[in-house]
Design an enzyme around this catalytic site. Sequence first.
Site, short mmCIF file in Angstrom:
data_model
loop_
_atom_site.label_atom_id
_atom_site.label_comp_id
_atom_site.label_asym_id
_atom_site.label_seq_id
_atom_site.Cartn_x
_atom_site.Cartn_y
_atom_site.Cartn_z
CG HIS A 52 -0.33 -0.30 2.52
ND1 HIS A 52 0.45 0.60 3.20
CD2 HIS A 52 -0.37 -1.41 3.29
CE1 HIS A 52 0.85 0.05 4.33
NE2 HIS A 52 0.39 -1.18 4.41
P1 TYD Z 1 -2.30 -3.95 7.18
O1 TYD Z 1 -2.35 -2.54 6.68
O2 TYD Z 1 -2.76 -5.05 6.28
O3 TYD Z 1 -0.83 -4.26 7.69
P2 TYD Z 1 0.50 -4.12 6.79
O4 TYD Z 1 1.01 -2.72 7.06
O5 TYD Z 1 1.41 -5.18 7.24
O6 TYD Z 1 0.08 -4.30 5.37
O7 TYD Z 1 -3.11 -4.00 8.55
C1 TYD Z 1 -3.68 -5.19 9.04
C2 TYD Z 1 -4.90 -4.84 9.85
O8 TYD Z 1 -4.55 -4.09 11.02
C3 TYD Z 1 -5.89 -3.99 9.07
O9 TYD Z 1 -7.19 -4.48 9.34
C4 TYD Z 1 -5.73 -2.60 9.66
C5 TYD Z 1 -5.27 -2.87 11.07
N1 TYD Z 1 -4.41 -1.82 11.64
C6 TYD Z 1 -4.87 -1.05 12.69
O10 TYD Z 1 -6.01 -1.20 13.15
N2 TYD Z 1 -4.05 -0.09 13.22
C7 TYD Z 1 -2.80 0.13 12.74
O11 TYD Z 1 -2.07 1.02 13.25
C8 TYD Z 1 -2.33 -0.66 11.64
C9 TYD Z 1 -0.97 -0.45 11.04
C10 TYD Z 1 -3.18 -1.63 11.12
#
Ligand code: TYD
Length: 137
Positions: A52
Amino acid sequence: MMRKIPRILNLPKITDQRGNLTFIEGNRHIPFAVKRVYYLYDVPAGAMRGGHAHKKLEQFVIAASGSFTVVIDDGRRRRKFFLNRPHYGLYIPRMVWRELEDFSSGSICVVLASEEYDESDYYRSYKAFLKAFRNQK
Ligand code: TYD
């Protein structure tokens, strides 16, 4: 002034016979004030995280333990940064696509973030990110 481009930033390291200590002050060692900290751990072999970009968020990524690779795509080209020590990290400005891969067993990825979590700040599709990147030029 620290430039807002993806790059490795070295951190202070205090060494004595008891071991090493590293610290980070927002707006001093990294170019933003820290509003949130999160970490990735128990990442299974072969898993890919990230995938992302952010409209506004800036981040600083540290391999607190073990190692992993961060693939950075700034809309023009792809670069890989290998992180494997806790006394440096990768600064990621806004509008940069990132993928984290090749996590070693037991690795811990600590992320300092400039904003609280906000799903509307994400580009979760590479196509949407590229389109937005080209429109801002
Ligand atoms: P995701 O964005 O997929 O993690 P990565 O950065 O590894 O791709 O996040 C996984 C899940 O966690 C998603 O449902 C969003 C949640 N999340 C939070 O609630 N708070 C946060 O600070 C972060 C980074 C993720």
